[in-house]
Design a protein around this motif. Structure first.
Motif, mmCIF file in Angstrom:
data_model
loop_
_atom_site.group_PDB
_atom_site.id
_atom_site.type_symbol
_atom_site.label_atom_id
_atom_site.label_comp_id
_atom_site.label_asym_id
_atom_site.label_seq_id
_atom_site.Cartn_x
_atom_site.Cartn_y
_atom_site.Cartn_z
ATOM 1 N N LYS A 257 -42.327 -16.325 19.843
ATOM 2 C CA LYS A 257 -41.499 -15.409 19.810
ATOM 3 C C LYS A 257 -41.836 -14.147 20.619
ATOM 4 C CE LYS A 257 -39.026 -12.223 16.660
ATOM 5 N NZ LYS A 257 -38.694 -11.744 15.298
ATOM 6 N N PRO A 258 -43.055 -13.789 20.945
ATOM 7 C CA PRO A 258 -43.295 -12.715 21.826
ATOM 8 C C PRO A 258 -43.132 -13.141 23.127
ATOM 9 C CG PRO A 258 -45.405 -13.342 20.771
ATOM 10 C CD PRO A 258 -44.311 -13.965 19.993
ATOM 11 N N ILE A 261 -39.706 -12.785 24.133
ATOM 12 C CA ILE A 261 -39.268 -11.273 24.377
ATOM 13 C C ILE A 261 -39.707 -10.789 25.520
ATOM 14 C CG2 ILE A 261 -39.646 -8.779 23.492
ATOM 15 C CD1 ILE A 261 -39.785 -10.201 20.547
ATOM 16 N N THR A 308 -38.859 -1.878 23.693
ATOM 17 C CA THR A 308 -38.795 -3.590 23.175
ATOM 18 C C THR A 308 -40.076 -4.309 23.537
ATOM 19 O OG1 THR A 308 -36.465 -3.364 22.738
ATOM 20 C CG2 THR A 308 -38.019 -5.516 22.581
ATOM 21 N N THR A 312 -43.602 -4.844 21.340
ATOM 22 C CA THR A 312 -43.761 -6.419 21.090
ATOM 23 C C THR A 312 -45.485 -6.591 21.689
ATOM 24 O OG1 THR A 312 -41.682 -7.004 21.184
ATOM 25 C CG2 THR A 312 -43.404 -8.808 21.615
ATOM 26 N N TRP A 316 -48.675 -7.699 19.393
ATOM 27 C CA TRP A 316 -49.388 -8.930 19.745
ATOM 28 C C TRP A 316 -50.829 -8.712 20.238
ATOM 29 C CZ3 TRP A 316 -49.092 -13.764 18.825
ATOM 30 C CH2 TRP A 316 -49.625 -14.759 19.576
#
Length: 411
Positions: A257-258, A261, A308, A312, A316
């Motif tokens: 997911k990261p 993104i 965003t 992120t 992380w």
């Protein structure tokens, strides 16, 4: 088995659990051998001048047509009748370098040491031209490649851009050998590139509905993996074994997911993303830097981070505890630079029902979203790291409002 072989018959012959040998009724001595794997190869069944019966391999039936195989076999058998022993001249033939020998014995080590995409280049060559590996390099003619290229387009549906990339890799390898006097000349030197109209007209980016489904699929994946971890930990507890970390306490279950993104908000190439270090990210200035050593264009690229992306990467980093010259997204298996994430990426696309969207298309999506929001093409060019505007102009058609505003200034 004997048959009056035609191109249609050769195509229709299906493999069995045993090797098949089909002799040609038109030219005695010509034989098609079909392996259980489906591989079809032309052979000549003949007797040497000393009376010994043997076989001579001509080539793969996917490259040589029936007529071409007959022509080669006819000339070969004619030389045998004249008393020429092909086996005695085998040493002369071996001096002719095959494509496999060129790649494995000469080119492979050089291109891997001197080109960032060296491993990818070797993979392209061995995968795309596997039927040519046993052919002498100097026999890989323009006509042979054009016939191969036509078949790949008509039968396999390959795009012009893909075929151009494959043939460029082959020509580069042969040119390298010519420069080092390993072979005399490149038989494909004058082969022209295909026009890439099929790739120039299509810029794949996410629709608002696809974007929503993609993020929803990522969230569902996180929940599913968390549940799987809980079930596994329950199983371990029942057997009084050490449990694994609780993924519900983590912001992300893993790297996927990261990474997505970051890609959607920077347009960074996958290879550069895999090599991204924490030292490349300046949280104070809000800049993500792509180093020339990790970038295809060998350019230094500075990409401002939006809210965003900042949130992120901050999350992380806190989760992984990594910093400095450590990889942002190391391989979960080796801890080194990641090779690929095809399986995880493909699973998310399938769950989101997003079709024909490659990882590289996130780069197109990044550029397309900027252009559609009115960002000028030169700024997009700088963010993408394009060497010139020509590559960026393919996004120009996505900004009709900007063009209309510009023309309206004349009123």
């Amino acid at each position: 088995m004997q048959e009056k072989l035609t191109q249609d018959i050769v195509k229709k012959i299906t493999p069995t659990d045993k090797r098949q040998k089909i002799k040609d009724l038109v030219l005695p001595g010509l034989m098609l051998r079909v392996e259980p794997s489906g591989k079809k190869t032309w052979y000549i069944d003949y007797k040497r001048p000393n009376g010994q019966r043997t076989f001579h391999k001509i080539g793969c039936a996917t490259i040589l047509t029936v007529m071409q195989a007959r022509d080669v076999a006819q000339k070969f058998l004619a030389s045998v009748k004249l008393g020429i022993d092909p086996i005695k001249t085998e040493e002369v033939k071996k001096e002719r370098l095959t494509l496999n020998q060129l790649i494995s014995e000469h080119y492979s080590s050089w291109v891997i040491d001197n080109r960032r995409s060296g491993k990818e280049t070797i993979a392209i060559l061995t995968r795309a031209f596997k039927d040519f590996m046993d052919m002498p390099v100097e026999e890989i003619s323009m006509l042979t490649i054009e016939q191969w290229r036509t078949k790949k387009r008509q039968v396999n549906g390959l795009k012009a851009s893909s075929l151009n990339r494959q043939i460029t890799a082959l020509k580069a390898a042969i040119n390298w050998a010519v420069k080092r006097e390993i072979i005399a000349a490149n038989p494909m030197a004058r082969l022209e590139r295909l026009r890439e109209e099929d790739s120039e007209t299509k810029i794949r980016y996410l629709s608002p509905e696809e974007r929503e489904r993609l993020y929803a699929a990522l969230d569902e994946r996180e929940i599913r993996i968390q549940a799987e971890r809980d079930n596994h930990n329950n199983w371990l507890e029942e057997r009084k074994k050490p449990v694994l970390p609780d993924l519900k306490q983590c912001a992300f279950v893993d790297y996927l997911k990261p990474m997505i993104i970051v890609s959607l908000n920077t347009g960074i190439r996958r290879g550069s993303l895999f090599q991204l270090l924490w030292s490349d990210i300046d949280f104070q200035e809000g800049i993500l830097t792509v180093r020339p050593s990790s970038e295809k264009s060998s350019k230094l690229i500075h990409i401002p981070m939006n809210e965003t992306l900042t949130k992120t990467l901050t999350t992380w980093k806190e989760q992984t505890g990594r910093n400095g010259d450590e990889l942002v997204f190391p391989s979960p298996i080796t801890g080194e630079v990641m090779d690929n994430c095809k399986r995880a990426w493909g699973g998310v696309l399938k769950a989101a029902n997003v079709k024909k969207f490659r990882w590289h298309d996130m780069r197109h999506d990044f550029a397309s979203q900027l252009v559609m929001k009115g960002v000028d093409l030169n700024t997009v060019r700088e963010l993408l790291g394009h060497a010139d505007m020509k590559m960026t102009l393919k996004y120009a058609h996505l900004a009709p409002k900007v063009k209309r505003t510009a023309v309206n200034l004349l009123d």
